[in-house]
Design a protein around this motif. Structure first.
Motif, PDB file in Angstrom:
ATOM      1  N   THR A  27     -10.647 -12.368  -1.068  1.00 37.89           N
ATOM      2  CA  THR A  27     -10.863 -12.235  -2.509  1.00 37.89           C
ATOM      3  C   THR A  27      -9.861 -11.254  -3.099  1.00 37.89           C
ATOM      4  O   THR A  27      -9.460 -10.292  -2.437  1.00 37.89           O
ATOM      5  N   LEU A  28      -9.454 -11.499  -4.352  1.00 41.08           N
ATOM      6  CA  LEU A  28      -8.546 -10.590  -5.060  1.00 41.08           C
ATOM      7  C   LEU A  28      -9.355  -9.660  -5.957  1.00 41.08           C
ATOM      8  O   LEU A  28     -10.103 -10.115  -6.836  1.00 41.08           O
ATOM      9  N   LEU A  29      -9.213  -8.358  -5.740  1.00 44.71           N
ATOM     10  CA  LEU A  29      -9.892  -7.348  -6.548  1.00 44.71           C
ATOM     11  C   LEU A  29      -8.858  -6.397  -7.122  1.00 44.71           C
ATOM     12  O   LEU A  29      -7.954  -5.955  -6.406  1.00 44.71           O
ATOM     13  N   VAL A  30      -9.005  -6.059  -8.401  1.00 49.41           N
ATOM     14  CA  VAL A  30      -8.076  -5.140  -9.056  1.00 49.41           C
ATOM     15  C   VAL A  30      -8.643  -3.731  -8.986  1.00 49.41           C
ATOM     16  O   VAL A  30      -9.642  -3.408  -9.647  1.00 49.41           O
ATOM     17  N   VAL A  31      -8.004  -2.900  -8.154  1.00 52.86           N
ATOM     18  CA  VAL A  31      -8.388  -1.491  -8.030  1.00 52.86           C
ATOM     19  C   VAL A  31      -7.563  -0.700  -9.035  1.00 52.86           C
ATOM     20  O   VAL A  31      -6.343  -0.855  -9.111  1.00 52.86           O
ATOM     21  N   GLU A  32      -8.240   0.158  -9.801  1.00 57.71           N
ATOM     22  CA  GLU A  32      -7.564   0.928 -10.840  1.00 57.71           C
ATOM     23  C   GLU A  32      -7.292   2.356 -10.388  1.00 57.71           C
ATOM     24  O   GLU A  32      -8.070   2.943  -9.632  1.00 57.71           O
ATOM     25  N   ASP A  33      -6.186   2.881 -10.851  1.00 56.94           N
ATOM     26  CA  ASP A  33      -5.830   4.268 -10.556  1.00 56.94           C
ATOM     27  C   ASP A  33      -6.967   5.194 -10.979  1.00 56.94           C
ATOM     28  O   ASP A  33      -7.517   5.056 -12.071  1.00 56.94           O
ATOM     29  N   GLY A  34      -7.327   6.109 -10.125  1.00 59.56           N
ATOM     30  CA  GLY A  34      -8.385   7.066 -10.448  1.00 59.56           C
ATOM     31  C   GLY A  34      -9.751   6.695  -9.932  1.00 59.56           C
ATOM     32  O   GLY A  34     -10.682   7.515 -10.000  1.00 59.56           O
ATOM     33  N   MET A  35      -9.910   5.477  -9.404  1.00 65.63           N
ATOM     34  CA  MET A  35     -11.215   5.120  -8.843  1.00 65.63           C
ATOM     35  C   MET A  35     -11.494   5.977  -7.609  1.00 65.63           C
ATOM     36  O   MET A  35     -10.637   6.089  -6.728  1.00 65.63           O
ATOM     37  N   PRO A  36     -12.661   6.614  -7.532  1.00 65.83           N
ATOM     38  CA  PRO A  36     -12.973   7.465  -6.375  1.00 65.83           C
ATOM     39  C   PRO A  36     -12.851   6.702  -5.062  1.00 65.83           C
ATOM     40  O   PRO A  36     -13.307   5.564  -4.943  1.00 65.83           O
ATOM     41  N   GLY A  37     -12.207   7.345  -4.078  1.00 66.70           N
ATOM     42  CA  GLY A  37     -12.017   6.725  -2.782  1.00 66.70           C
ATOM     43  C   GLY A  37     -10.704   5.999  -2.621  1.00 66.70           C
ATOM     44  O   GLY A  37     -10.330   5.624  -1.503  1.00 66.70           O
ATOM     45  N   PHE A  38      -9.992   5.786  -3.723  1.00 69.26           N
ATOM     46  CA  PHE A  38      -8.677   5.141  -3.667  1.00 69.26           C
ATOM     47  C   PHE A  38      -7.613   6.224  -3.587  1.00 69.26           C
ATOM     48  O   PHE A  38      -7.469   7.045  -4.496  1.00 69.26           O
ATOM     49  N   THR A  39      -6.883   6.253  -2.480  1.00 65.56           N
ATOM     50  CA  THR A  39      -5.842   7.269  -2.303  1.00 65.56           C
ATOM     51  C   THR A  39      -4.528   6.633  -1.883  1.00 65.56           C
ATOM     52  O   THR A  39      -4.495   5.572  -1.251  1.00 65.56           O
ATOM     53  N   ARG A  40      -3.449   7.303  -2.236  1.00 65.22           N
ATOM     54  CA  ARG A  40      -2.110   6.872  -1.851  1.00 65.22           C
ATOM     55  C   ARG A  40      -1.655   7.759  -0.703  1.00 65.22           C
ATOM     56  O   ARG A  40      -1.729   8.982  -0.789  1.00 65.22           O
ATOM     57  N   GLY A  41      -1.205   7.124   0.349  1.00 68.45           N
ATOM     58  CA  GLY A  41      -0.718   7.871   1.494  1.00 68.45           C
ATOM     59  C   GLY A  41       0.731   8.245   1.325  1.00 68.45           C
ATOM     60  O   GLY A  41       1.226   8.419   0.214  1.00 68.45           O
ATOM     61  N   ARG A  42       1.444   8.333   2.443  1.00 70.86           N
ATOM     62  CA  ARG A  42       2.827   8.771   2.388  1.00 70.86           C
ATOM     63  C   ARG A  42       3.736   7.698   1.785  1.00 70.86           C
ATOM     64  O   ARG A  42       3.472   6.503   1.910  1.00 70.86           O
ATOM     65  N   THR A  43       4.788   8.174   1.147  1.00 72.58           N
ATOM     66  CA  THR A  43       5.848   7.278   0.697  1.00 72.58           C
ATOM     67  C   THR A  43       6.753   7.007   1.888  1.00 72.58           C
ATOM     68  O   THR A  43       7.242   7.936   2.534  1.00 72.58           O
ATOM     69  N   LEU A  44       6.975   5.744   2.193  1.00 68.97           N
ATOM     70  CA  LEU A  44       7.726   5.367   3.384  1.00 68.97           C
ATOM     71  C   LEU A  44       9.227   5.432   3.121  1.00 68.97           C
ATOM     72  O   LEU A  44       9.706   4.992   2.068  1.00 68.97           O
ATOM     73  N   GLU A  45       9.954   5.998   4.068  1.00 66.62           N
ATOM     74  CA  GLU A  45      11.403   6.104   3.936  1.00 66.62           C
ATOM     75  C   GLU A  45      12.065   4.860   4.527  1.00 66.62           C
ATOM     76  O   GLU A  45      11.875   4.538   5.693  1.00 66.62           O
ATOM     77  N   LYS A  46      12.856   4.180   3.699  1.00 67.50           N
ATOM     78  CA  LYS A  46      13.476   2.924   4.091  1.00 67.50           C
ATOM     79  C   LYS A  46      14.982   3.111   4.274  1.00 67.50           C
ATOM     80  O   LYS A  46      15.570   4.069   3.771  1.00 67.50           O
ATOM     81  N   ILE A  47      15.617   2.169   4.965  1.00 69.43           N
ATOM     82  CA  ILE A  47      17.069   2.250   5.122  1.00 69.43           C
ATOM     83  C   ILE A  47      17.788   1.714   3.893  1.00 69.43           C
ATOM     84  O   ILE A  47      18.980   1.985   3.698  1.00 69.43           O
ATOM     85  N   GLY A  48      17.089   0.954   3.070  1.00 67.59           N
ATOM     86  CA  GLY A  48      17.708   0.391   1.868  1.00 67.59           C
ATOM     87  C   GLY A  48      16.746   0.396   0.698  1.00 67.59           C
ATOM     88  O   GLY A  48      15.657   0.969   0.787  1.00 67.59           O
TER      89      GLY A  48
END
Length: 382
Positions: free
Chosen positions: A185-206
């Motif tokens: 199922t497709l669910l739209v999670v909104e910024d600021g919803m409790p329990g939704f966190t962003r982890g590390r920003t991944l370093e790419k070669i390009g």
């Protein structure tokens, strides 16, 4: 060779896009690469010019023109300027189609105006650690609890996830032992919803100016009103948009290969070796002639596929063929171009170095070249 893909309206849009990129993107691009993201103000400026809302209905502030060729123009002009607009491309070509196809009236009123102006940024969270291209193996769960879903799980390699206000999360709402594809199922999670966190920003070669992050969901309560389409139908939705997603990768590949060729032609005319311009050597001429020919062949194939997409009849196998051929061509072309720069081509200060590292991902995301071959093989009855 002459292209029959675009109308005068597309060319007028091209002039607007070219001017914007020259004034608002190119002067700042190196700073954005160092920061690892495009600033939000870029989206606001794109939105104010109408470049983000072409396909959004007029009643929500958009242009009301569902024509993928405008997206092609924007990619081509970015490549011509030796930059990429990865998160913009993802928002327009990969994510917006889901909102356009499956958002109900209430959701359209809530989200479409912000999508058109660039005040709402988006991402789509499909890939999980350990699943890769196996969408049927998704383990993020969404359990119905009255008028909400409780979402738990983790996603990785999420383009644009750092700044996204709306994240379309592919989650499992049920399990069918006889059909692994059912129950997504497709669910739209909104910024600021409790329990939704962003982890590390991944370093790419390009594609350094495009943020790619990890996302985590810990009992995130998502209203049923944030569900896109029907419960359990997401696998079909994802498959429906895959031809456009894969074609989008091919568009960038051909445009960036063409940009590499132009940059190399200019370089070999100026650079001297053994007292002569590098362009005067037969090897240089033969290499660039071969590259130009491959690009021309890929462009013809791509333009035909774009017209099929606009007409609504681009098949999955044809999209796979186009992505496979164009991305593999890009790899060969950019590699041969970099070789003609010699040691300077290995230096980050040269645009060809960025084109080279940026090109590597195109044979991976949107489905690897190997997956494309499987799709084509199946279409052959193999």
């Amino acid at each position: 060779m002459r292209r029959d893909l675009f109308t005068p309206d597309h060319e007028a849009f091209r002039e607007l896009a070219r001017d914007f990129i020259a004034k608002e993107v190119v002067p700042h691009y190196s700073d954005w690469e160092k920061a690892g993201q495009l600033p939000r103000e870029v989206f606001h400026k794109l939105g104010s010019l109408g470049l983000l809302g072409v396909a959004i209905p007029e009643e929500y502030g958009g242009g009301g023109v569902a024509d993928y060729r405008y997206n092609v123009v924007l990619q081509e002009e970015a490549a011509r300027a030796l930059v990429t607009l990865g998160t913009v491309r993802t928002q327009l070509d990969v994510i917006l189609p889901y909102f356009l196809a499956y958002a109900n009236h209430e959701q359209r009123e809530r989200w479409f105006p912000g999508l058109a102006t660039g005040s709402l940024l988006t991402a789509i969270a499909m890939t999980e650690p350990g699943t890769g291209s196996d969408l049927a193996g998704i383990r993020t769960t969404a359990v119905r609890d009255a008028d909400h879903y409780l979402v738990n799980g983790a996603k990785t390699f999420i383009t644009g996830g750092l700044l996204a206000d709306l994240v379309i999360v592919v989650a499992r709402t049920s399990t069918d032992p006889d059909d692994r594809r059912a129950g997504l199922t497709l669910l739209v999670v909104e910024d600021g919803m409790p329990g939704f966190t962003r982890g590390r920003t991944l370093e790419k070669i390009g594609i350094k100016a495009q943020d790619t992050v990890e996302l985590a969901f810990d009992d995130v309560r998502v209203p049923v009103a944030n569900r896109l389409g029907e419960e359990g139908a997401a696998f079909g939705y994802l498959g429906h948009n895959l031809p456009q997603e894969r074609l989008t990768v091919a568009v960038g590949s051909v445009a960036q290969a063409a940009a590499a060729l132009e940059a190399t032609i200019a370089y070999v005319k100026e650079r001297k070796a053994f007292g002569k311009p590098v362009a005067s050597f037969q090897n240089t001429k033969f290499e660039l002639a071969a590259v130009a020919t491959e690009i021309e062949a890929a462009q013809a194939m791509l333009d035909r596929a774009v017209l099929a997409l606009v007409a609504g009849d681009l098949s999955g196998p044809d999209a796979a063929k186009t992505k496979l051929f164009c991305t593999e061509m890009q790899a060969r072309a950019v590699d041969r171009c970099l070789q003609l720069f010699g040691g300077y081509g290995y230096m980050q200060e040269q645009a060809i170095a960025r084109l080279y590292t940026d090109a590597r991902i195109t044979r991976i995301y949107g489905g690897t070249s190997e997956v494309m071959k499987v799709i084509v093989a199946k279409s052959l009855g193999l």
